[in-house]
Write an enzyme that holds these catalytic residues in place. Structure first.
Site, short mmCIF file in Angstrom:
data_model
loop_
_atom_site.label_atom_id
_atom_site.label_comp_id
_atom_site.label_asym_id
_atom_site.label_seq_id
_atom_site.Cartn_x
_atom_site.Cartn_y
_atom_site.Cartn_z
N SER A 1 0.82 -1.21 0.00
CA SER A 1 0.00 0.00 0.00
C SER A 1 0.85 1.26 0.00
O SER A 1 1.95 1.27 0.54
CB SER A 1 -0.92 0.02 1.22
N LYS B 1 -4.79 -6.65 3.50
CA LYS B 1 -4.76 -5.54 2.52
C LYS B 1 -6.17 -5.22 2.03
O LYS B 1 -6.53 -4.05 1.85
CB LYS B 1 -3.84 -5.90 1.34
N HIS C 1 -7.79 -3.30 4.70
CA HIS C 1 -7.17 -1.97 4.65
C HIS C 1 -7.92 -1.11 3.62
O HIS C 1 -8.29 0.04 3.89
CB HIS C 1 -5.69 -2.10 4.28
N ASN C 2 -8.15 -1.67 2.45
CA ASN C 2 -8.84 -0.91 1.40
C ASN C 2 -10.29 -0.63 1.78
O ASN C 2 -10.83 0.43 1.46
CB ASN C 2 -8.77 -1.67 0.07
N GLU D 1 -10.19 2.18 3.96
CA GLU D 1 -9.88 3.32 3.08
C GLU D 1 -11.18 3.86 2.44
O GLU D 1 -11.42 5.08 2.44
CB GLU D 1 -8.89 2.84 2.02
#
Ligand code: 6PG
Length: 476
Positions: free
Chosen positions: A129, A184, A187-188, A191
């Site tokens: 990232s 990940k 995480h997105n 986000e």
């Protein structure tokens, strides 16, 4: 000569920036791209930044790697990834490793890892990232895969990763097979949620309070210097402060208001539904993007659906209220994301350390934020927390913010400004703190029409009421 410490396959911007980052840290980097012209392009522009070994053929690329060979693929997720993995695997030997640094779905990573393990190869699915700049200057890296692979790969990845304020590299092995890509993905998802919340704050202050973008840019800059300190707030200040060269208008006014998405937010929500984890903020953010680009529905109703006719009175504290509501809602988004990681870790037996995960998000990645230090401390002090919101510091932040949060959500409703992120985060907070939820009614309804049974608050057992008969209760 097999001298390269690591190789990169796929030299689009992310791949070539990662390769340069490895080289700048003193590693010898093998590089390969399907179209050799791209490799030549990279070599002529950046070949002097370190030791590169370019190859025209994939077999030469593999031969140039020191053992155990480490080939990092940075190609488009999906079919292209499988094709490259197959070709590499053919050329590799037991103990070698293939690292997938794209945004792959963790299910695919699990499948690929299992298939390569059968052949004695390591497959490391890793989140990377930080966008293009992060790849070059220090991304946050979220590897999964075997502990054995991390022994020789870890130090290389840690060398090029971003460093947290305390100097630790933002790269940790998160767990076997799909653990890295799963983290990940979440995480997105966070986000998406964070970006939606910031968008709502902008909308409330622009449409609601009539503050112009240039002024808002300054305000976000100020917020970024306080407890909201985060990369996404910083970026927002930049975007709002930018003027379109062609028209002289604020940039934000000339951009079509339809948010795109490549799919990681959607994956997060799909998986959360499977695991039964309420990541309401991520879901609302993903649906808000869908609504924004739902052209048919928007165009077909925009002139039909009316809003409030009177101007809504704003509380005097509105700007500060929005700041506090944003902070509290952001914390809810992170709390929900961590719940999903914990649930998946239990489901897939990954053993993910939430403290390590939050620690590695402190720098390099898109959701890096000042308060991740506090989140890291909270998980480290008590890894068994039932929710991040149960950590004393976070309990205090969200409860202290609640008056402002409620004023913002009710003002938004009265003014007719959509705040799915703020509203759902507050509803989640209120859901958690309610001693009784209306789910009791749902259980009654389920038993009524489908004999789905229910449990009682006052004694053990499973019960059914004979709704269509004499309404006596039976213990099942
Ligand atoms: C990162 C970003 C990166 C990217 C995604 C999201 O961590 O560097 O999350 O992976 O920006 O592709 O893109 P969408 O908004 O298009 O889904």
């Amino acid at each position: 000569m097999s001298t390269a410490d690591i190789g990169v396959v796929g030299l689009a911007v992310m791949g070539s920036n990662l390769a340069r980052n490895f080289a700048r840290h003193g590693f010898t980097v093998a590089v390969y791209n399907r179209t050799y012209a791209k490799t030549e392009e990279m070599m002529s522009a950046h070949g002097d930044e370190g030791n590169f070994v370019p190859s025209q053929e994939l077999s030469d690329f593999v031969a140039s790697l020191a053992r155990p060979r480490k080939a990092m693929i940075m190609v488009q997720a999906g079919k292209a990834t499988d094709a490259v993995i197959d070709q590499l695997a053919e050329l590799m030997e037991p103990g070698d490793m293939i690292i997938d640094g794209g945004n792959a779905h963790f299910d695919n990573t699990r499948r690929r890892e299992a298939a390569l393990r059968e052949r004695g190869l390591h497959f490391v699915g890793t989140g990377v990232s930080g966008g293009e700049e992060g790849a070059l200057l220090g991304p946050a890296i979220m590897p999964g895969g075997s502990a054995e692979s991390y022994e020789s790969l870890g130090p290389i990845l840690e060398a090029i990763a971003a460093k947290a304020p305390d100097g630790t590299p933002c790269c940790t092995r998160l767990g076997p097979d799909g653990a890295g890509h799963f983290v990940k993905m979440v995480h997105n998802g966070i986000e998406y949620s964070d970006m939606q919340l910031i968008g709502e704050a902008y909308d409330l202050l622009r449409r609601g309070a009539g503050i112009e973008p240039a002024e808002l840019s300054k305000l976000f800059g100020e917020w970024n210097a306080g407890e909201l300190d985060s990369y996404l707030i910083e970026v927002t200040a930049e975007v709002l402060g930018h003027t379109d060269a062609a028209t002289g208008k604020p940039f934000v006014d000339v951009v079509l208001d339809r948010a795109g998405q490549k799919g990681t937010g959607r994956w997060t929500v799909q998986n959360a539904l499977d695991l039964g984890v309420p990541v309401t903020g991520i879901a609302e953010a993903t649906f808000a993007r869908a609504l924004s680009s739902g052209v048919k529905q928007r165009e077909g109703t925009v002139d039909l659906l009316t809003g409030p006719t009177e101007k809504t009175e704003l509380p005097e504290t509105f700007v500060e209220d929005v700041r506090q509501a944003l902070y509290a809602s952001k914390i809810v988004a992170y709390a929900q994301g961590f719940d999903q990681i914990a649930a998946a870790s239990a489901e897939y037996d990954w053993g993910i350390d939430l403290g390590a995960c939050s620690a590695l998000w402190r720098a390099g990645c898109i959701i890096r934020a000042g308060f991740l230090d506090k989140i890291t401390t909270a998980w480290r002090e008590n890894p068994e927390l039932p929710s991040l919101l149960a950590a004393p510091e976070f309990t205090k932040i969200v409860t202290d913010a609640q008056s402002a949060w409620r004023r913002v959500v009710s003002t938004a409703a009265l003014a007719g400004i959509p705040t799915p992120g703020f509203s759902s985060a507050l509803a989640y907070y209120d859901g958690l703190r309610s001693r009784r939820l209306p789910a009791a009614v749902i259980q009654g309804q389920r038993d009524f029409f489908g004999s789905h049974t229910y449990k009682r608050v006052d004694r053990e057992g499973t019960f059914h009421t004979d709704w269509s008969g004499d309404r006596t209760e039976h213990e099942m």
